[in-house]
Design an enzyme around this catalytic site. Sequence first.
Site, PDB file in Angstrom:
ATOM      1  N   CYS A  82      28.090  32.689 -33.033  1.00  0.00           N
ATOM      2  CA  CYS A  82      27.541  33.374 -34.209  1.00  0.00           C
ATOM      3  C   CYS A  82      26.716  32.389 -35.059  1.00  0.00           C
ATOM      4  CB  CYS A  82      28.677  33.957 -35.036  1.00  0.00           C
ATOM      5  SG  CYS A  82      28.098  34.859 -36.475  1.00  0.00           S
ATOM      6  N   CYS A  86      30.524  30.968 -41.806  1.00  0.00           N
ATOM      7  CA  CYS A  86      31.800  31.269 -42.473  1.00  0.00           C
ATOM      8  C   CYS A  86      32.787  30.136 -42.163  1.00  0.00           C
ATOM      9  CB  CYS A  86      32.348  32.608 -41.998  1.00  0.00           C
ATOM     10  SG  CYS A  86      31.110  33.923 -42.055  1.00  0.00           S
ATOM     11  N   CYS A  89      35.797  30.379 -39.691  1.00  0.00           N
ATOM     12  CA  CYS A  89      35.651  31.123 -38.440  1.00  0.00           C
ATOM     13  C   CYS A  89      35.367  30.239 -37.217  1.00  0.00           C
ATOM     14  CB  CYS A  89      34.537  32.153 -38.585  1.00  0.00           C
ATOM     15  SG  CYS A  89      34.367  33.151 -37.093  1.00  0.00           S
ATOM     16  N   CYS A 126      39.869  48.763 -33.003  1.00  0.00           N
ATOM     17  CA  CYS A 126      38.788  48.098 -33.721  1.00  0.00           C
ATOM     18  C   CYS A 126      38.041  47.167 -32.771  1.00  0.00           C
ATOM     19  CB  CYS A 126      39.350  47.264 -34.871  1.00  0.00           C
ATOM     20  SG  CYS A 126      40.445  48.205 -35.933  1.00  0.00           S
ATOM     21  N   CYS A 157      36.984  51.823 -35.030  1.00  0.00           N
ATOM     22  CA  CYS A 157      36.557  50.935 -36.105  1.00  0.00           C
ATOM     23  C   CYS A 157      35.682  49.857 -35.476  1.00  0.00           C
ATOM     24  CB  CYS A 157      37.784  50.300 -36.771  1.00  0.00           C
ATOM     25  SG  CYS A 157      37.363  49.094 -38.051  1.00  0.00           S
ATOM     26  N   CYS A 217      36.591  49.690 -44.426  1.00  0.00           N
ATOM     27  CA  CYS A 217      37.703  48.738 -44.301  1.00  0.00           C
ATOM     28  C   CYS A 217      37.194  47.438 -44.898  1.00  0.00           C
ATOM     29  CB  CYS A 217      38.067  48.577 -42.827  1.00  0.00           C
ATOM     30  SG  CYS A 217      39.272  47.269 -42.534  1.00  0.00           S
ATOM     31  N   ARG A 289      46.427  46.392 -45.340  1.00  0.00           N
ATOM     32  CA  ARG A 289      46.802  45.821 -44.033  1.00  0.00           C
ATOM     33  C   ARG A 289      47.232  44.368 -44.155  1.00  0.00           C
ATOM     34  NH1 ARG A 289      42.461  46.814 -40.521  1.00  0.00           N
ATOM     35  NH2 ARG A 289      43.412  48.857 -40.290  1.00  0.00           N
TER      36      ARG A 289
END
Length: 343
Positions: A82, A86, A89, A126, A157, A217, A289
């Site tokens: 990616c 972040c 991550c 998801c 999701c 979400c 969650r």
Amino acid sequence: MAKGFSPAAVGFKTSPMTLAADAPPRLSTALPRHDWTRDEVRALFDLPFPELMFRAQSAHRQNFDPTEVQISTLLSIKTGGCPEDCAYCPQSARYDTAVAAEKMMALEAVLQEARAAKKSGASRFCMGAAWRSPKDRDLDSVCAMVEGVKALGLETCATLGMLSAPQAQRLKDSGLDYYNHNLDTSPEFYDHIITTRTYRDRLETLDHVRRAGIHVCCGGIVGMGETREDRIGMIAVLASLPAHPESVPINMLVKVAGTPLSGESALDPIEFVRTVAVARITMPRSVVRLSAGREDMSEETQALCFLAGANSIFYGPKLLTTPNPGRDRDRELMARLGLGPME
Ligand code: SF4
């Protein structure tokens, strides 16, 4: 509950409240507030723990059966590589982690995982892809996955990064039920965690998703070195959205070697429980969650989170690329606590 799903068939104990024919209606008629100030959210965080837990449990019981837990499974359909930065991550191409970039999974392989998730008791499937935002040709494949998973009788999701309004509409048209896009933290702390997209970008994607008619979400991650004031800020933003997210994941940072946050100090588990409780009180009708970080969390802390109003978990041994408790451990914990899957 997804049609045709049998909790007993997959080893979950159905909660006694679910079976009670004369159970009183639980839905509160009080409308959730959308005007929470930081001072009010701070005052909740500062409450003595028994008082905070009592208020959270009251809000939970007014809106949900407290013995029911919604169960989702998360699959990485396109892992690693990616371009975003972040700091938590392991899928960012900027960090030297053990996660290798992979191509997008084939449709049949995704459907096979979805069938297995349904058999194991999940009601929502998801699909996550490590993108800044999907390209239109990527979206063709994801839409086919959404249609296929939906046809299995599961809620769908996706979490694919930033979306434009037309992309959100395409996903809606393919039958997508939920879109995950987290705010991650407070507006003030955000720049310490991500520099390649802004808080405003995130809010815009959430707006496109909401306008397309997809359930939202959206939550965040704690334990990233933020202060309580940042946790307050994050909850205040979430609870002041024009419509509360239907799902609010509260994640504990999973420290992954090679990421900038790998050496972060552990957050006090009681502070994590407080964050869950404040999310429950301020967003009383949202499913909260208990998300990433459960692998390193004691069962007692998880139990406190359920008491504080958490009523959803990710189920399965892996969360995208990080470990999660195995299905047997979750079944055993839920049985010990007398919890069953949400219908
Ligand atoms: S959290 Fe998502 S957007 Fe950020 S680096 Fe990881 S995969 Fe990319």
